[in-house]
Each structure stands twice: as structure tokens, then as C-alpha cells.
Design a protein around this motif. Structure first.
Motif, PDB file in Angstrom:
ATOM      1  N   GLY A 197     -13.092  14.356  19.836  1.00 53.75           N
ATOM      2  CA  GLY A 197     -11.962  12.877  20.183  1.00 53.75           C
ATOM      3  C   GLY A 197     -13.393  12.572  20.574  1.00 53.75           C
ATOM      4  O   GLY A 197     -14.408  12.868  21.095  1.00 53.75           O
ATOM      5  N   GLY A 198     -12.636  11.123  20.532  1.00 50.37           N
ATOM      6  CA  GLY A 198     -14.122  10.207  20.640  1.00 50.37           C
ATOM      7  C   GLY A 198     -15.283   9.712  19.630  1.00 50.37           C
ATOM      8  O   GLY A 198     -16.030   9.016  19.679  1.00 50.37           O
ATOM      9  N   GLY A 199     -14.307   9.669  18.465  1.00 47.02           N
ATOM     10  CA  GLY A 199     -15.161   9.960  17.217  1.00 47.02           C
ATOM     11  C   GLY A 199     -16.599  10.820  17.190  1.00 47.02           C
ATOM     12  O   GLY A 199     -17.635  10.283  16.727  1.00 47.02           O
ATOM     13  N   VAL A 200     -16.209  12.086  17.466  1.00 42.32           N
ATOM     14  CA  VAL A 200     -17.227  13.236  17.269  1.00 42.32           C
ATOM     15  C   VAL A 200     -16.338  14.499  16.666  1.00 42.32           C
ATOM     16  O   VAL A 200     -15.212  14.800  16.973  1.00 42.32           O
ATOM     17  CB  VAL A 200     -17.707  13.440  18.616  1.00 42.32           C
ATOM     18  N   ARG A 201     -16.730  15.068  15.468  1.00 46.26           N
ATOM     19  CA  ARG A 201     -16.526  16.104  14.846  1.00 46.26           C
ATOM     20  C   ARG A 201     -16.893  17.099  14.730  1.00 46.26           C
ATOM     21  O   ARG A 201     -18.257  16.253  14.541  1.00 46.26           O
ATOM     22  CB  ARG A 201     -15.253  15.614  13.870  1.00 46.26           C
ATOM     23  N   SER A 202     -16.486  18.168  14.214  1.00 41.88           N
ATOM     24  CA  SER A 202     -17.688  18.926  14.535  1.00 41.88           C
ATOM     25  C   SER A 202     -17.067  19.923  12.990  1.00 41.88           C
ATOM     26  O   SER A 202     -16.151  20.213  12.644  1.00 41.88           O
ATOM     27  CB  SER A 202     -17.833  20.370  14.840  1.00 41.88           C
ATOM     28  N   LEU A 203     -17.894  20.047  12.038  1.00 43.19           N
ATOM     29  CA  LEU A 203     -18.107  20.577  10.568  1.00 43.19           C
ATOM     30  C   LEU A 203     -18.170  22.166  10.870  1.00 43.19           C
ATOM     31  O   LEU A 203     -19.634  22.121  11.001  1.00 43.19           O
ATOM     32  CB  LEU A 203     -18.237  20.279   9.540  1.00 43.19           C
TER      33      LEU A 203
ATOM     34  N   HIS B 219     -21.997  18.382  13.241  1.00 45.95           N
ATOM     35  CA  HIS B 219     -21.595  17.311  14.290  1.00 45.95           C
ATOM     36  C   HIS B 219     -21.542  16.251  13.609  1.00 45.95           C
ATOM     37  O   HIS B 219     -22.726  15.820  13.187  1.00 45.95           O
ATOM     38  CB  HIS B 219     -21.487  17.269  15.573  1.00 45.95           C
ATOM     39  N   LEU B 220     -20.759  15.339  13.418  1.00 48.27           N
ATOM     40  CA  LEU B 220     -20.760  14.095  13.149  1.00 48.27           C
ATOM     41  C   LEU B 220     -20.651  13.237  13.759  1.00 48.27           C
ATOM     42  O   LEU B 220     -18.775  13.229  14.940  1.00 48.27           O
ATOM     43  CB  LEU B 220     -19.017  13.971  11.833  1.00 48.27           C
ATOM     44  N   LEU B 221     -20.854  12.040  14.337  1.00 44.68           N
ATOM     45  CA  LEU B 221     -20.683  11.120  15.089  1.00 44.68           C
ATOM     46  C   LEU B 221     -21.022   9.605  14.539  1.00 44.68           C
ATOM     47  O   LEU B 221     -21.024   9.042  13.943  1.00 44.68           O
ATOM     48  CB  LEU B 221     -22.398  10.652  16.301  1.00 44.68           C
ATOM     49  N   ASP B 222     -19.108   9.100  14.520  1.00 45.65           N
ATOM     50  CA  ASP B 222     -19.219   7.958  14.745  1.00 45.65           C
ATOM     51  C   ASP B 222     -19.976   6.863  15.042  1.00 45.65           C
ATOM     52  O   ASP B 222     -20.223   6.892  16.193  1.00 45.65           O
ATOM     53  CB  ASP B 222     -17.661   7.335  14.090  1.00 45.65           C
ATOM     54  N   THR B 223     -20.332   5.758  14.001  1.00 44.55           N
ATOM     55  CA  THR B 223     -20.739   4.761  14.382  1.00 44.55           C
ATOM     56  C   THR B 223     -20.535   3.440  14.365  1.00 44.55           C
ATOM     57  O   THR B 223     -20.181   3.283  13.501  1.00 44.55           O
ATOM     58  CB  THR B 223     -22.500   4.955  14.569  1.00 44.55           C
TER      59      THR B 223
ATOM     60  N   LEU C 278     -30.939   6.765  20.698  1.00 46.59           N
ATOM     61  CA  LEU C 278     -31.118   6.678  19.855  1.00 46.59           C
ATOM     62  C   LEU C 278     -30.487   5.777  19.134  1.00 46.59           C
ATOM     63  O   LEU C 278     -29.740   4.887  19.570  1.00 46.59           O
ATOM     64  CB  LEU C 278     -30.803   7.945  18.916  1.00 46.59           C
ATOM     65  N   ASP C 279     -30.942   5.041  17.752  1.00 47.07           N
ATOM     66  CA  ASP C 279     -30.639   3.717  17.296  1.00 47.07           C
ATOM     67  C   ASP C 279     -29.686   4.094  16.452  1.00 47.07           C
ATOM     68  O   ASP C 279     -28.895   4.624  15.595  1.00 47.07           O
ATOM     69  CB  ASP C 279     -31.818   3.722  16.382  1.00 47.07           C
ATOM     70  N   LEU C 280     -27.821   4.242  17.092  1.00 45.83           N
ATOM     71  CA  LEU C 280     -27.002   4.648  16.932  1.00 45.83           C
ATOM     72  C   LEU C 280     -25.948   3.115  17.375  1.00 45.83           C
ATOM     73  O   LEU C 280     -25.759   3.323  18.080  1.00 45.83           O
ATOM     74  CB  LEU C 280     -26.571   5.954  17.147  1.00 45.83           C
ATOM     75  N   PRO C 281     -25.559   2.456  16.853  1.00 44.27           N
ATOM     76  CA  PRO C 281     -24.990   1.224  17.546  1.00 44.27           C
ATOM     77  C   PRO C 281     -23.514   1.331  17.983  1.00 44.27           C
ATOM     78  O   PRO C 281     -23.098   1.916  16.731  1.00 44.27           O
ATOM     79  CB  PRO C 281     -25.285   0.352  15.991  1.00 44.27           C
TER      80      PRO C 281
END
Length: 346
Positions: A8-14, A29-33, A166-169
Motif C-alpha cells: 500500500g501507499g506506493g510500496v511493494r516488495s519483490l 522494495h519498490l517505491l513509487d516516486t 533522500l532525493d525522491l520527489p
């Protein structure tokens, strides 16, 4: 079990497999930005692992080529191994704490035979038997380059500075320095409300620092060019307390599974290490022991006779880290004139 989990919230794990390892897999972990997807760790450099990573990204509706940044919790090959391939495929930057960047730099710059010689000398000083050192000495003297996992890791483009966002808009991800497992290990704190409304202070990507059911390896920080006597177990215990005070709503580790109540898990680990330190003093009481002899007598997940060669080397390093902590606390001391060095309770 499914390869991809949506938190949820733009966070997934592989789930990225680790070949021939009881841990089984690394949770990448995959984080949407707002700039595109970012990865936290990448997994082991192996064709099966690469396939799992690329297939997992496809299942998330993206691809390696769209990755814009890679944040590495620490330099170990099950976390940093595929970073170079990700960067080559996407042009993404790679970021890591400076202390682990230094480890990567000297690993790349030192020839394998120097590492073999260094490890053989360390094991001799710890009291290892000749038959354990023989393969290292043979490799050192062979004159042939050997390929070992992690000997040519990607050199990061950026450093992770503790305390910085961190630089993650579009995201608020802050770095927390948590040395112990490695000198530059970092946890990454997502300072956003939990998507399911769980009480607590955001979510924590904990790498190997805080795991739900196992304790990370705490060994010595090895550097052939630096004789500084470090205290990695002390660093780890201090870092644990720092994370416990943070009290995140949920922890997303790099192995096993997500969990809540980080302060309770921290207390369990602090108690575990105190019990282990006390138990080691009991083992040392009858007569002084070398680190190797102590490792033989310590409690592991299997009898010493069943521990494979490489894991024995790791176990001795962990025994030495605990001995250093006991010495620093004034609870044990090296026996003057002993060679290899032995330790006794104070």
C-alpha cells in the motif's frame, strides 16, 4: 508464495532468490516516486535472481529500464549484487552510506589474493587449525585470479547522509545510520502515515538491521589497511536502541516478512545479546580460549561439526565481535603473551 507483495501507499516488495542460501530470498522494495520507481536493494548477482527481479518489476507494471534510483541498505552481495546491472539497464543512480562505499572501493581495488592472505592471517591469529587455513593459503599462492561473490561490486554514484531526506520527489524517506551488521548499514524511514492507518511513526525499511525472527550476523569490520580496533556489536546495540525509540508503525525488512511493534523486537534482541555475552563468560571461566575455540563451543543453529567451511569463518568473526564487546565493557581481557591470543573473564 507470491513473488510480489503490495504494502500500500506506493510500496511493494519483490522476492529475489539467494542461490544456495538458507535465507532463501532478499526482499527488494519498490517505491513509487514522482520521478519514477526507485529500488531499495537489488538482490544477488545471479541469472535466476535477475529474472525474478525483472519479472517482479513487470508484475508491478514497470521495468528495470524505468528505475530512476537505487538505495542500498548495505554492501553485502545479497543486497548490492545486481546494482550494476540495474544501473546499466536504466541509467539509475546508486546511493550508499560512505562507510560502506569505502568497503566497496577497497574490495574493488585489492586483488583477490590479498584478501586470501589477509583472511588467512586473521584466522591464524584467532587460533584456527591448519586444515581450515589451507584452502585460503592455496588460493593465495596459486597465482590465479579467483571469482568470489561481491569482489567486483558496483561503485555507488551518491552517498547516503544520515538524517537527510533522500532525493525522491513526492516521498519523505529519511536515512538512519545503523552500523553493526556492516559499518555503513542504513535503515530508511518513510515519514508518511501508514496506508492502513496503523498507529506509529511511519514505516521503516530495516535492511538486515532489524529482522522479525533471526538475528543478523555481527562480525568484525575487515580492512587490510586499517588496524583500528572496532566494536561492531556495541555499534549494533546502540543502533538497535535508536530504532526502538523511533517506534515505526511497521517494519519492512530485507528478509522474512513485515512486522509491527519494533520496540518489542528491539528488546528481544538486546536481551538475546546480553544473555549471549553472559554465556560466553561462562564458557571462558574454566580456562582461557582462543576465538576459534570459543566459536566451537558457542550455540549455533546446528552442531559445530555440521557447520560448513565458510560459515565457520563467519562464526569465528562473530565470536571475536562478542569478545571485543566483553573487553570494552571490562568483563573479559586478552591473556598477556598468549599466541594465538586467548581470552579470560575479568
Amino acid at each position: 508464495m507470491t513473488q510480489v507483495t503490495d504494502h500500500g501507499g506506493g510500496v511493494r516488495s519483490l522476492r529475489v532468490p539467494i542461490p544456495d542460501n538458507p535465507l532463501g530470498f532478499t526482499l527488494v522494495h519498490l517505491l513509487d516516486t514522482d520521478r519514477g520507481p526507485a529500488l531499495i536493494d537489488t538482490g544477488w548477482d545471479d541469472p535466476e535472481s535477475w529474472d525474478a527481479l525483472t519479472e517482479g518489476l513487470a508484475a508491478c507494471g514497470t521495468s528495470v529500464g524505468e528505475v530512476t534510483g537505487v538505495l542500498i541498505t548495505h554492501h553485502h552481495p545479497d543486497h548490492h549484487g545486481l546494482s550494476a546491472k540495474v544501473r546499466e539497464a536504466s541509467g539509475a543512480w546508486i546511493a550508499m552510506h560512505e562507510a560502506d562505499v569505502s568497503v566497496v572501493r577497497r574490495t574493488r581495488e585489492n586483488p583477490p589474493e590479498r584478501w586470501y592472505a589477509f583472511m588467512a592471517a586473521k584466522l591464524a591469529a584467532a587460533g584456527a587449525p591448519e586444515e581450515h587455513m589451507a584452502p585460503l593459503i592455496a588460493a593465495r599462492d596459486s597465482g590465479r585470479a579467483r571469482s568470489l561473490p561481491g569482489l567486483a561490486p558496483a561503485l555507488p554514484d551518491r552517498t547516503i547522509t544520515p538524517g537527510d531526506l533522500l532525493d525522491l520527489p513526492g516521498r519523505r524517506l529519511r536515512a538512519i545510520w545503523t552500523p553493526g551488521h556492516t559499518p555503513g548499514h542504513v535503515c530508511l524511514h518513510l515519514e508518511e502515515d501508514h496506508p492502513a492507518g496503523l498507529a506509529g511513526n511511519g514505516r521503516l525499511f530495516s535492511g538486515d538491521h532489524l529482522l522479525p525472527g533471526i538475528t543478523p550476523h555481527i562480525g568484525l569490520y575487515e580492512d587490510p589497511d586499517d588496524a583500528t580496533v572496532t566494536d561492531p556489536l556495541g555499534d549494533y546495540l546502540d543502533s538497535l536502541e535508536r530504532v526502538g525509540r523511533l517506534a515505526p508503525a511497521e517494519v519492512l525488512p530485507a528478509h522474512q516478512h513485515t512486522f509491527t511493534d519494533a520496540p518489542a523486537r528491539v528488546r528481544e534482541l538486546l536481551d538475546h545479546h546480553e544473555e549471549r555475552l553472559t554465556g560466553l563468560l561462562t564458557l571462558l571461566a574454566p580456562a582461557p580460549l582462543t576465538p576459534w575455540q570459543l566459536a566451537e563451543r558457542m550455540e549455533w543453529n546446528r552442531p559445530w561439526e555440521q557447520i560448513p567451511y565458510g560459515s565457520r569463518t563467519i562464526a569465528v568473526s562473530e565470536a571475536e565481535a562478542h569478545l571485543r564487546r566483553l573487553v570494552k565493557l571490562g568483563r573479559a581481557e586478552a591473556v598477556a603473551g598468549s599466541d594465538p591470543v586467548t581470552y579470560a573473564p575479568v
